[in-house]
Design a protein around this motif. Sequence first.
Motif, PDB file in Angstrom:
ATOM      1  N   LEU A   1       0.823  -1.202   0.000  1.00 44.92           N
ATOM      2  CA  LEU A   1       0.000   0.000   0.000  1.00 44.92           C
ATOM      3  C   LEU A   1       0.863   1.260   0.000  1.00 44.92           C
ATOM      4  CD1 LEU A   1      -2.776  -1.027   2.552  1.00 44.92           C
ATOM      5  CD2 LEU A   1      -2.641  -1.464   0.097  1.00 44.92           C
ATOM      6  N   LYS A   2       2.081   1.152   0.528  1.00 45.08           N
ATOM      7  CA  LYS A   2       2.960   2.319   0.559  1.00 45.08           C
ATOM      8  C   LYS A   2       3.450   2.714  -0.825  1.00 45.08           C
ATOM      9  CE  LYS A   2       4.693   1.140   5.175  1.00 45.08           C
ATOM     10  NZ  LYS A   2       5.893   0.748   5.972  1.00 45.08           N
ATOM     11  N   SER A   3       3.320   1.806  -1.799  1.00 46.68           N
ATOM     12  CA  SER A   3       3.808   2.105  -3.143  1.00 46.68           C
ATOM     13  C   SER A   3       2.853   3.001  -3.917  1.00 46.68           C
ATOM     14  CB  SER A   3       4.031   0.798  -3.919  1.00 46.68           C
ATOM     15  OG  SER A   3       2.811   0.105  -4.092  1.00 46.68           O
ATOM     16  N   VAL A   4       1.661   3.255  -3.365  1.00 45.90           N
ATOM     17  CA  VAL A   4       0.714   4.146  -4.025  1.00 45.90           C
ATOM     18  C   VAL A   4       1.232   5.578  -3.948  1.00 45.90           C
ATOM     19  CG1 VAL A   4      -1.662   5.017  -4.010  1.00 45.90           C
ATOM     20  CG2 VAL A   4      -1.200   2.646  -3.410  1.00 45.90           C
ATOM     21  N   THR A   5       1.063   6.328  -5.014  1.00 41.70           N
ATOM     22  CA  THR A   5       1.454   7.730  -4.992  1.00 41.70           C
ATOM     23  C   THR A   5       0.665   8.456  -3.910  1.00 41.70           C
ATOM     24  OG1 THR A   5       1.865   7.657  -7.375  1.00 41.70           O
ATOM     25  CG2 THR A   5       1.633   9.836  -6.363  1.00 41.70           C
ATOM     26  N   GLY A   6       1.376   9.053  -2.985  1.00 38.62           N
ATOM     27  CA  GLY A   6       0.714   9.699  -1.859  1.00 38.62           C
ATOM     28  C   GLY A   6       0.607   8.814  -0.644  1.00 38.62           C
ATOM     29  N   GLY A   7       1.017   7.537  -0.772  1.00 35.77           N
ATOM     30  CA  GLY A   7       0.987   6.627   0.370  1.00 35.77           C
ATOM     31  C   GLY A   7      -0.391   6.068   0.628  1.00 35.77           C
ATOM     32  N   PRO A   8      -0.540   5.261   1.694  1.00 37.21           N
ATOM     33  CA  PRO A   8      -1.834   4.630   2.007  1.00 37.21           C
ATOM     34  C   PRO A   8      -2.968   5.629   2.187  1.00 37.21           C
ATOM     35  CG  PRO A   8      -0.062   3.640   3.300  1.00 37.21           C
ATOM     36  CD  PRO A   8       0.528   4.844   2.625  1.00 37.21           C
ATOM     37  N   ASP A   9      -2.661   6.858   2.629  1.00 35.80           N
ATOM     38  CA  ASP A   9      -3.713   7.856   2.839  1.00 35.80           C
ATOM     39  C   ASP A   9      -4.369   8.279   1.529  1.00 35.80           C
ATOM     40  OD1 ASP A   9      -3.321   7.808   5.542  1.00 35.80           O
ATOM     41  OD2 ASP A   9      -1.996   9.552   5.587  1.00 35.80           O
ATOM     42  N   ALA A  10      -3.694   8.014   0.398  1.00 37.80           N
ATOM     43  CA  ALA A  10      -4.270   8.382  -0.897  1.00 37.80           C
ATOM     44  C   ALA A  10      -5.326   7.380  -1.354  1.00 37.80           C
ATOM     45  CB  ALA A  10      -3.162   8.483  -1.951  1.00 37.80           C
ATOM     46  N   LEU A  11      -5.389   6.213  -0.723  1.00 37.22           N
ATOM     47  CA  LEU A  11      -6.392   5.218  -1.081  1.00 37.22           C
ATOM     48  C   LEU A  11      -7.749   5.624  -0.534  1.00 37.22           C
ATOM     49  CD1 LEU A  11      -4.379   1.952  -0.304  1.00 37.22           C
ATOM     50  CD2 LEU A  11      -4.984   2.822  -2.563  1.00 37.22           C
ATOM     51  N   PRO A  12      -8.830   5.295  -1.234  1.00 32.49           N
ATOM     52  CA  PRO A  12     -10.165   5.642  -0.716  1.00 32.49           C
ATOM     53  C   PRO A  12     -10.484   4.879   0.560  1.00 32.49           C
ATOM     54  CG  PRO A  12     -10.330   4.238  -2.661  1.00 32.49           C
ATOM     55  CD  PRO A  12      -8.891   4.618  -2.540  1.00 32.49           C
ATOM     56  N   SER A  13     -11.251   5.509   1.439  1.00 33.29           N
ATOM     57  CA  SER A  13     -11.674   4.844   2.674  1.00 33.29           C
ATOM     58  C   SER A  13     -12.590   3.678   2.345  1.00 33.29           C
ATOM     59  CB  SER A  13     -12.393   5.829   3.592  1.00 33.29           C
ATOM     60  OG  SER A  13     -11.553   6.887   3.965  1.00 33.29           O
ATOM     61  N   LEU A  14     -12.585   2.673   3.218  1.00 37.49           N
ATOM     62  CA  LEU A  14     -13.463   1.520   3.053  1.00 37.49           C
ATOM     63  C   LEU A  14     -14.769   1.789   3.789  1.00 37.49           C
ATOM     64  CD1 LEU A  14     -10.817  -1.304   3.581  1.00 37.49           C
ATOM     65  CD2 LEU A  14     -11.513  -0.179   1.464  1.00 37.49           C
ATOM     66  N   PRO A  15     -15.905   1.358   3.238  1.00 30.85           N
ATOM     67  CA  PRO A  15     -17.203   1.756   3.805  1.00 30.85           C
ATOM     68  C   PRO A  15     -17.476   1.238   5.213  1.00 30.85           C
ATOM     69  CG  PRO A  15     -17.472   0.132   2.046  1.00 30.85           C
ATOM     70  CD  PRO A  15     -16.054   0.573   2.007  1.00 30.85           C
ATOM     71  N   PHE A  16     -16.979   0.041   5.555  1.00 33.64           N
ATOM     72  CA  PHE A  16     -17.309  -0.470   6.888  1.00 33.64           C
ATOM     73  C   PHE A  16     -16.319  -1.547   7.305  1.00 33.64           C
ATOM     74  CE2 PHE A  16     -19.312  -3.449   4.004  1.00 33.64           C
ATOM     75  CZ  PHE A  16     -19.119  -4.674   4.614  1.00 33.64           C
TER      76      PHE A  16
END
Length: 583
Positions: free
Chosen positions: A312-327
Amino acid sequence: FHSSMGDIFASIRKNEHCVGMFLFSDGHDFEMVPAGRTAQVAKARGIPIFPVALGKEDIAPDLSTYILSYSPYTFVNQTVSIQAGVRLTGLSTAQSGGPMKVELLREGKVIRERSVTPLTGMEVPISFEVKEEKPGQYEYEIRVASMPREREVINNGASTFVNVTDARIPVLMIEGAPHWDTTFMKRTLLGNDRVELTSVIKIGKARPVISSTIEEDIESFSIPESAAEFQRFPLIVLGQEVDNVLSDASLEAMQKAVIDQGISVVFARGKPGGHKVFEELAPAKWVEGRASGPVRVVEGKSSEKVVPLDVLKSVTGGPDALPSLPFSEVMEDPKTLAAIEALAKDADAQSSQPAFIHRRSGKGQVMAVSVGGLWKWSLNNNSEPENNIYDHFWNQLLLNLLARSSVRPSDQATLTVSNANVRVGEKVRLDYLPQLGADAEGTPQAAVYFEDKPVTSLTFSKSGAGWSADYVADRAGKFRVTLPAKDQVLNCRFVAVNHQRETTEVAADYAFLRRLAQSSGGKMLNEASLKEVINDLSKAAVAESEAPPIVRHKSAWDKTHWFYLLFLLLGLEWFFRRRWGLV
């Protein structure tokens, strides 16, 4: 700083007031949290921060590189990302002279170059995508060119190892309540040409729909009803309402195959059903009807590195750039020997709970996933359609599970290491699977080399279908383990790193401390001003404690509850007068 100060502020009781915090530090915050964010927490509590810098401000320039994410296991011809962080200290960005050359080395040879502009005191990520056409273990190093006057150049490069396999892995997927998660999971597995996927999907009361990438299975496949039939699949992925697809006998046979035959099961969409088998296999019990969200996935406290959070750290912007999960479905405390690999953090509720839990069950293992909506990761704008983070995450997770499984993906002898990139003092596990059908050759013995010099020998112990041994990396550098097997010598390698920034960044970071002070309402102090500020704050604290209590006058009679009480009493008086015949 951020975590420590947060804990200190949380310890202040409601009837207490802190007039200021004195911080004696060199200003190096290795959490990489911006000073303004930490200051906001202090300012919200009305607590100004008064830093006192320890150490000098000047230092020789230093560039450091360290691996941020990697894929210890991957398939042949699968593209993976190796990401490193580059950090500059001792110079401003303008003084650094602009972009610097970063090289990617494969087995010691430069295969790619890229430029990066390091920012003072900030971590700048840089990544390279690689793939291998043949199975084996390959060493990669990311190295940045040294600077003039740089004293320490050994930390300019960082190495990792990638294990590549060409084994074809039979996977069984069972789903009784199809959802978006089901669709995306199936697409991911079908997109991996090393996976032989057989899926059994049932909608309502209709007959199950069976599909398979193995042509001979399309017509002849039937739902397994014995442990021997389940043993054909080293990995089983379960959705929801699985007990509407499998009979009681099939479920009990699957449980037996996990415990006795060593297969791995993934509860990919929370609780698979209401059958007792799921309760017995689950690493923790689900709390019926309780969920939290939206959530983000963060590292757990007892990670065994099964869940590839580094991906997940390989995403541009880090894990925080990934969309939140609904539940995230709420789970109770894990069972014995279970490990919380990742947490689901709910920012709104300020709480966290297990998201991925891994547990050994007999010879097999179970991974329970409590978060829903993981398919949203595949829609991330920063991911490439052909190699998006969702696919990469699940492929790596399944490989990590199989690497810890007693079920062999190949009939050839193998020697694997649990983690090819570890910290000094971290334990690694070595697994040896003899060639299928080979005669017993006694207790295996392996030799450990550090930088090609012999260090010690390891004695393996029986573990499932193979053998295993543990080794603690006690120094920074490259390790190699060799084990003589029938007609060959098996090798595996790993690297140990020791990120001791305290020893390379020895100057005080005055800029960070100034931002922390100014944003929180405090100010930088030195030895001369420290005593004066302490006296002023002490007088303010004494004056506050001796001040008369604040008196606020509130009207007591013109309140709504008095009106309702009067109305109730008059109503009761009228009721009883009528009942007793009083005029």
